[in-house]
Design an enzyme around this catalytic site. Structure first.
Site, short mmCIF file in Angstrom:
data_model
loop_
_atom_site.label_atom_id
_atom_site.label_comp_id
_atom_site.label_asym_id
_atom_site.label_seq_id
_atom_site.Cartn_x
_atom_site.Cartn_y
_atom_site.Cartn_z
NE ARG A 18 -57.81 8.35 -62.95
CZ ARG A 18 -56.99 9.47 -62.48
NH1 ARG A 18 -55.99 9.44 -61.73
NH2 ARG A 18 -57.29 10.74 -62.81
CD GLU A 36 -55.19 9.25 -52.63
OE1 GLU A 36 -54.66 9.49 -53.83
OE2 GLU A 36 -56.26 8.49 -52.32
CG LEU A 63 -57.14 8.37 -58.05
CD1 LEU A 63 -58.41 7.63 -58.32
CD2 LEU A 63 -57.17 9.99 -58.38
CE1 TYR A 105 -63.78 11.92 -58.49
CE2 TYR A 105 -62.68 13.93 -59.86
CZ TYR A 105 -63.08 13.03 -58.85
OH TYR A 105 -62.20 13.35 -57.76
NE ARG A 112 -82.03 7.29 -50.90
CZ ARG A 112 -81.93 6.53 -49.98
NH1 ARG A 112 -82.72 5.71 -49.76
NH2 ARG A 112 -80.57 6.54 -49.34
CE LYS A 144 -60.16 11.91 -61.05
NZ LYS A 144 -59.71 12.49 -59.64
N1 PDD Z 1 -58.18 15.06 -57.99
N2 PDD Z 1 -55.72 11.56 -55.40
C1 PDD Z 1 -57.01 11.86 -55.17
C2 PDD Z 1 -57.78 11.70 -53.91
C3 PDD Z 1 -57.44 12.79 -56.00
O1 PDD Z 1 -58.44 13.31 -56.02
C4 PDD Z 1 -56.89 13.19 -57.13
C5 PDD Z 1 -56.84 14.13 -58.29
C6 PDD Z 1 -55.11 12.60 -57.20
C7 PDD Z 1 -54.36 12.97 -58.39
O2 PDD Z 1 -54.67 12.56 -59.47
P1 PDD Z 1 -54.25 13.01 -60.93
O3 PDD Z 1 -52.76 13.14 -60.78
O4 PDD Z 1 -54.69 11.87 -61.95
O5 PDD Z 1 -54.97 14.32 -61.06
C8 PDD Z 1 -54.71 11.84 -56.21
C9 PDD Z 1 -58.51 15.69 -59.04
C10 PDD Z 1 -57.63 16.70 -59.59
C11 PDD Z 1 -59.84 16.24 -58.54
O6 PDD Z 1 -60.65 15.55 -57.71
O7 PDD Z 1 -60.49 17.32 -58.93
#
Ligand code: PDD
Length: 277
Positions: free
Chosen positions: A49, A177, A201, A30, A99, A145
Protein backbone atom coordinates in the site's frame (compact mmCIF):
# COMPACT_ATOMS: atom_id res chain seq x y z
CA UNK A 1 14.76 6.86 19.19
CA UNK A 2 13.32 7.48 15.74
CA UNK A 3 14.55 7.29 12.15
CA UNK A 4 14.85 10.46 10.10
CA UNK A 5 16.52 10.65 6.68
CA UNK A 6 19.25 8.10 7.28
CA UNK A 7 19.82 8.71 11.00
CA UNK A 8 18.58 7.07 14.18
CA UNK A 9 18.17 9.91 16.64
CA UNK A 10 16.26 10.97 19.75
CA UNK A 11 12.72 12.02 18.93
CA UNK A 12 13.22 15.45 20.48
CA UNK A 13 16.19 15.99 18.15
CA UNK A 14 14.24 15.07 15.01
CA UNK A 15 13.48 18.15 12.95
CA UNK A 16 12.51 18.79 9.33
CA UNK A 17 12.78 22.01 7.36
CA UNK A 18 9.91 24.51 7.27
CA UNK A 19 10.26 24.19 3.49
CA UNK A 20 9.31 20.52 3.65
CA UNK A 21 6.30 19.98 1.42
CA UNK A 22 4.86 17.66 4.04
CA UNK A 23 4.66 20.69 6.35
CA UNK A 24 3.60 23.22 3.71
CA UNK A 25 1.13 21.16 1.67
CA UNK A 26 0.55 17.84 3.45
CA UNK A 27 2.34 16.49 0.37
CA UNK A 28 3.20 12.98 1.43
CA UNK A 29 1.94 9.55 2.34
CA UNK A 30 2.16 7.39 5.44
CA UNK A 31 1.65 3.91 6.84
CA UNK A 32 0.80 2.51 10.27
CA UNK A 33 2.04 -1.02 11.04
CA UNK A 34 0.69 -2.91 14.08
CA UNK A 35 3.36 -4.85 15.97
CA UNK A 36 2.80 -7.56 18.58
CA UNK A 37 5.77 -9.17 20.33
CA UNK A 38 7.98 -7.71 17.58
CA UNK A 39 5.82 -9.39 14.92
CA UNK A 40 4.42 -7.01 12.31
CA UNK A 41 0.92 -7.93 11.15
CA UNK A 42 0.50 -7.64 7.39
CA UNK A 43 3.98 -6.26 6.66
CA UNK A 44 3.84 -7.11 2.94
CA UNK A 45 0.37 -5.63 2.52
CA UNK A 46 1.41 -2.42 4.27
CA UNK A 47 4.55 -2.11 2.12
CA UNK A 48 2.45 -2.75 -0.99
CA UNK A 49 0.00 0.00 0.00
CA UNK A 50 2.98 2.29 0.67
CA UNK A 51 4.22 1.64 -2.87
CA UNK A 52 0.73 2.28 -4.29
CA UNK A 53 0.60 5.59 -2.40
CA UNK A 54 4.02 6.66 -3.70
CA UNK A 55 2.99 5.77 -7.25
CA UNK A 56 -0.26 7.69 -6.86
CA UNK A 57 1.56 10.91 -5.96
CA UNK A 58 4.66 10.43 -8.15
CA UNK A 59 7.34 9.93 -5.52
CA UNK A 60 10.07 7.39 -6.23
CA UNK A 61 10.32 4.79 -3.50
CA UNK A 62 13.55 5.69 -1.67
CA UNK A 63 14.04 2.15 -0.28
CA UNK A 64 13.70 -1.47 -1.28
CA UNK A 65 11.33 -3.80 0.57
CA UNK A 66 14.30 -5.29 2.40
CA UNK A 67 15.61 -1.90 3.45
CA UNK A 68 12.19 -0.84 4.75
CA UNK A 69 11.88 -4.09 6.69
CA UNK A 70 15.28 -3.57 8.35
CA UNK A 71 14.57 0.08 9.19
CA UNK A 72 11.18 -0.75 10.68
CA UNK A 73 12.57 -3.61 12.78
CA UNK A 74 15.39 -1.40 14.03
CA UNK A 75 12.94 1.28 15.18
CA UNK A 76 10.80 -1.40 16.87
CA UNK A 77 13.88 -2.70 18.71
CA UNK A 78 14.46 0.67 20.42
CA UNK A 79 11.46 0.05 22.67
CA UNK A 80 12.22 -3.02 24.74
CA UNK A 81 9.46 -2.28 27.26
CA UNK A 82 6.28 -2.28 25.18
CA UNK A 83 5.45 -5.52 23.41
CA UNK A 84 2.63 -3.96 21.41
CA UNK A 85 3.56 -1.07 19.19
CA UNK A 86 2.37 0.91 16.19
CA UNK A 87 5.03 1.96 13.72
CA UNK A 88 4.30 5.22 11.95
CA UNK A 89 6.18 5.71 8.68
CA UNK A 90 5.89 8.90 6.66
CA UNK A 91 7.39 9.92 3.35
CA UNK A 92 6.96 13.49 2.17
CA UNK A 93 8.02 14.82 -1.21
CA UNK A 94 10.90 16.69 0.46
CA UNK A 95 12.05 20.31 0.79
CA UNK A 96 12.27 22.83 -2.00
CA UNK A 97 13.87 26.30 -1.94
CA UNK A 98 10.62 28.19 -2.21
CA UNK A 99 6.99 27.48 -1.52
CA UNK A 100 5.27 26.74 -4.77
CA UNK A 101 2.44 24.37 -5.65
CA UNK A 102 4.31 22.65 -8.47
CA UNK A 103 7.30 20.45 -7.75
CA UNK A 104 10.52 19.16 -9.22
CA UNK A 105 11.92 15.82 -8.17
CA UNK A 106 13.16 16.28 -4.61
CA UNK A 107 14.86 14.09 -2.03
CA UNK A 108 11.94 12.60 -0.06
CA UNK A 109 11.85 13.11 3.69
CA UNK A 110 11.56 9.77 5.48
CA UNK A 111 10.45 9.51 9.09
CA UNK A 112 9.75 6.38 11.18
CA UNK A 113 8.67 6.21 14.81
CA UNK A 114 7.13 3.54 16.96
CA UNK A 115 4.80 4.04 19.90
CA UNK A 116 3.09 1.76 22.36
CA UNK A 117 -0.47 0.63 21.66
CA UNK A 118 -2.88 -0.88 24.13
CA UNK A 119 -5.66 -2.64 22.24
CA UNK A 120 -8.66 -3.04 24.52
CA UNK A 121 -9.28 -6.48 25.97
CA UNK A 122 -12.28 -8.40 24.67
CA UNK A 123 -14.09 -8.02 27.99
CA UNK A 124 -13.86 -4.23 27.60
CA UNK A 125 -15.53 -4.38 24.18
CA UNK A 126 -18.62 -6.45 24.94
CA UNK A 127 -20.88 -3.42 25.45
CA UNK A 128 -19.53 -1.90 22.24
CA UNK A 129 -18.72 1.72 21.52
CA UNK A 130 -20.72 4.60 20.12
CA UNK A 131 -20.34 6.42 16.81
CA UNK A 132 -21.74 9.44 15.07
CA UNK A 133 -22.46 9.73 11.34
CA UNK A 134 -21.34 12.55 9.09
CA UNK A 135 -21.52 13.31 5.40
CA UNK A 136 -18.30 12.29 3.64
CA UNK A 137 -17.03 15.40 1.88
CA UNK A 138 -13.46 14.20 1.33
CA UNK A 139 -11.73 14.11 -2.03
CA UNK A 140 -12.23 11.10 -4.31
CA UNK A 141 -8.73 9.73 -3.82
CA UNK A 142 -9.34 8.45 -0.31
CA UNK A 143 -7.67 5.17 -1.30
CA UNK A 144 -4.32 6.99 -1.07
CA UNK A 145 -3.01 7.11 2.50
CA UNK A 146 -2.11 10.77 2.24
CA UNK A 147 -0.77 12.79 5.16
CA UNK A 148 -3.21 15.59 4.27
CA UNK A 149 -5.86 14.46 6.75
CA UNK A 150 -7.66 17.66 7.66
CA UNK A 151 -11.15 16.32 6.94
CA UNK A 152 -10.39 13.10 8.82
CA UNK A 153 -9.01 14.90 11.87
CA UNK A 154 -12.04 17.22 12.01
CA UNK A 155 -14.40 14.24 11.87
CA UNK A 156 -12.41 12.42 14.56
CA UNK A 157 -12.49 15.49 16.78
CA UNK A 158 -16.26 15.82 16.31
CA UNK A 159 -16.65 12.18 17.34
CA UNK A 160 -14.52 12.83 20.42
CA UNK A 161 -16.52 15.95 21.35
CA UNK A 162 -19.65 13.81 21.20
CA UNK A 163 -18.08 11.18 23.44
CA UNK A 164 -18.01 8.75 20.50
CA UNK A 165 -15.37 6.29 19.30
CA UNK A 166 -15.69 7.14 15.64
CA UNK A 167 -17.38 9.22 12.97
CA UNK A 168 -18.92 6.94 10.34
CA UNK A 169 -19.05 8.63 6.94
CA UNK A 170 -21.64 8.40 4.18
CA UNK A 171 -21.85 9.70 0.64
CA UNK A 172 -25.20 9.85 -1.19
CA UNK A 173 -26.69 7.71 1.58
CA UNK A 174 -24.01 5.00 1.22
CA UNK A 175 -21.64 4.27 4.10
CA UNK A 176 -18.06 4.64 2.88
CA UNK A 177 -15.73 4.25 5.89
CA UNK A 178 -15.00 6.13 9.13
CA UNK A 179 -12.58 8.94 10.04
CA UNK A 180 -9.70 6.51 10.63
CA UNK A 181 -11.15 3.03 10.17
CA UNK A 182 -13.22 0.85 7.84
CA UNK A 183 -16.82 -0.09 8.61
CA UNK A 184 -18.52 -3.51 8.56
CA UNK A 185 -22.08 -4.59 9.21
CA UNK A 186 -23.44 -8.07 9.84
CA UNK A 187 -26.98 -8.93 8.71
CA UNK A 188 -28.54 -12.39 8.65
CA UNK A 189 -25.16 -14.10 9.19
CA UNK A 190 -23.42 -12.31 6.33
CA UNK A 191 -20.97 -9.45 6.70
CA UNK A 192 -20.82 -6.46 4.38
CA UNK A 193 -18.20 -3.78 3.83
CA UNK A 194 -17.77 -1.12 1.18
CA UNK A 195 -15.88 -2.53 -1.84
CA UNK A 196 -12.38 -1.23 -2.55
CA UNK A 197 -12.76 2.02 -4.47
CA UNK A 198 -11.30 5.54 -4.54
CA UNK A 199 -13.84 6.38 -1.81
CA UNK A 200 -12.21 4.31 0.93
CA UNK A 201 -8.79 3.43 2.23
CA UNK A 202 -8.17 -0.26 1.49
CA UNK A 203 -7.55 -1.08 5.13
CA UNK A 204 -5.20 -3.94 5.92
CA UNK A 205 -7.26 -4.83 9.00
CA UNK A 206 -10.33 -4.81 6.72
CA UNK A 207 -8.55 -7.41 4.57
CA UNK A 208 -7.54 -9.46 7.62
CA UNK A 209 -11.08 -9.33 9.05
CA UNK A 210 -12.45 -10.62 5.74
CA UNK A 211 -9.91 -13.47 5.78
CA UNK A 212 -10.75 -14.26 9.42
CA UNK A 213 -14.47 -14.38 8.58
CA UNK A 214 -13.91 -16.66 5.58
CA UNK A 215 -11.71 -19.00 7.67
CA UNK A 216 -14.75 -19.43 9.91
CA UNK A 217 -17.19 -19.98 7.01
CA UNK A 218 -18.87 -16.64 7.52
CA UNK A 219 -20.23 -15.16 4.27
CA UNK A 220 -18.62 -11.91 3.22
CA UNK A 221 -19.93 -9.47 0.66
CA UNK A 222 -17.73 -6.58 -0.37
CA UNK A 223 -20.72 -4.52 -1.34
CA UNK A 224 -21.93 -1.18 -0.10
CA UNK A 225 -24.82 -0.55 2.29
CA UNK A 226 -26.94 2.46 3.14
CA UNK A 227 -27.11 4.44 6.35
CA UNK A 228 -30.53 2.83 6.91
CA UNK A 229 -28.99 -0.67 6.60
CA UNK A 230 -26.29 0.48 9.03
CA UNK A 231 -28.91 1.41 11.61
CA UNK A 232 -30.87 -1.83 10.99
CA UNK A 233 -27.79 -4.09 11.11
CA UNK A 234 -27.43 -7.02 13.51
CA UNK A 235 -23.85 -5.90 14.18
CA UNK A 236 -21.63 -2.96 13.27
CA UNK A 237 -17.84 -2.94 13.65
CA UNK A 238 -14.94 -0.73 12.71
CA UNK A 239 -11.45 -2.00 11.83
CA UNK A 240 -8.03 -0.37 11.97
CA UNK A 241 -4.42 -1.34 12.61
CA UNK A 242 -4.31 0.43 15.95
CA UNK A 243 -7.84 -0.35 17.14
CA UNK A 244 -8.20 -3.84 15.65
CA UNK A 245 -11.91 -4.82 15.39
CA UNK A 246 -14.23 -2.75 17.56
CA UNK A 247 -17.98 -3.30 17.89
CA UNK A 248 -20.23 -0.25 17.56
CA UNK A 249 -23.51 -0.59 19.44
CA UNK A 250 -24.86 2.94 19.38
CA UNK A 251 -24.99 5.33 16.42
CA UNK A 252 -26.19 8.94 16.66
CA UNK A 253 -27.71 8.03 20.01
CA UNK A 254 -29.73 5.05 18.70
CA UNK A 255 -29.01 1.52 19.87
CA UNK A 256 -27.89 -1.00 17.27
CA UNK A 257 -29.59 -4.38 17.58
CA UNK A 258 -29.55 -5.49 21.24
CA UNK A 259 -26.82 -3.01 22.20
CA UNK A 260 -24.20 -5.70 22.74
CA UNK A 261 -21.25 -6.89 20.66
CA UNK A 262 -22.50 -9.70 18.42
CA UNK A 263 -21.55 -13.36 17.90
CA UNK A 264 -20.02 -12.83 14.43
CA UNK A 265 -17.81 -10.04 15.73
CA UNK A 266 -16.72 -12.37 18.54
CA UNK A 267 -15.61 -15.10 16.10
CA UNK A 268 -13.77 -12.70 13.80
CA UNK A 269 -12.21 -10.90 16.77
CA UNK A 270 -10.87 -14.18 18.20
CA UNK A 271 -9.49 -15.27 14.83
CA UNK A 272 -7.74 -11.91 14.45
CA UNK A 273 -6.14 -12.34 17.88
CA UNK A 274 -4.63 -15.61 16.67
CA UNK A 275 -2.67 -13.72 13.98
CA UNK A 276 -0.59 -12.11 16.72
CA UNK A 277 1.21 -15.26 17.79
N1 PDD B 1 -5.80 4.77 9.99
N2 PDD B 1 -9.70 4.29 6.78
C1 PDD B 1 -9.01 5.37 7.16
C2 PDD B 1 -9.47 6.71 6.69
C3 PDD B 1 -7.87 5.23 7.98
O1 PDD B 1 -7.17 6.30 8.34
C4 PDD B 1 -7.50 3.93 8.43
C5 PDD B 1 -6.29 3.70 9.30
C6 PDD B 1 -8.26 2.83 8.00
C7 PDD B 1 -7.91 1.41 8.41
O2 PDD B 1 -6.75 0.97 7.74
P1 PDD B 1 -5.78 -0.13 8.38
O3 PDD B 1 -6.64 -1.27 8.73
O4 PDD B 1 -4.83 -0.43 7.29
O5 PDD B 1 -5.14 0.48 9.60
C8 PDD B 1 -9.35 3.04 7.18
C9 PDD B 1 -4.53 4.67 10.68
C10 PDD B 1 -4.49 3.63 11.73
C11 PDD B 1 -4.11 6.03 11.15
O6 PDD B 1 -4.35 6.98 10.41
O7 PDD B 1 -3.48 6.16 12.20
Amino acid sequence: MVYLNGNFIEKNQAYVSVMDRGFLFGDGIYEVFPVYNKKIIGLDSHLKRLQDGLDAINIKNPHSKDEWTKLIHKVISFDSIHLNQAVYLQISRGSDENRKHTYNELKPTVYIQSSAIKPRKKSMLLDGMSAITREDIRWLKSNTKATSLLANTLYAQEAKSNGAEEAILYRDGIVTEASSSNVFIAKNNCIYTHPKSPMILPGITREKAIECAKTNDISVKESSFTTQQLMDADEVWITSSTREIVPITSIDGSQISNGRAGPIWSIVYDEYQSLKS
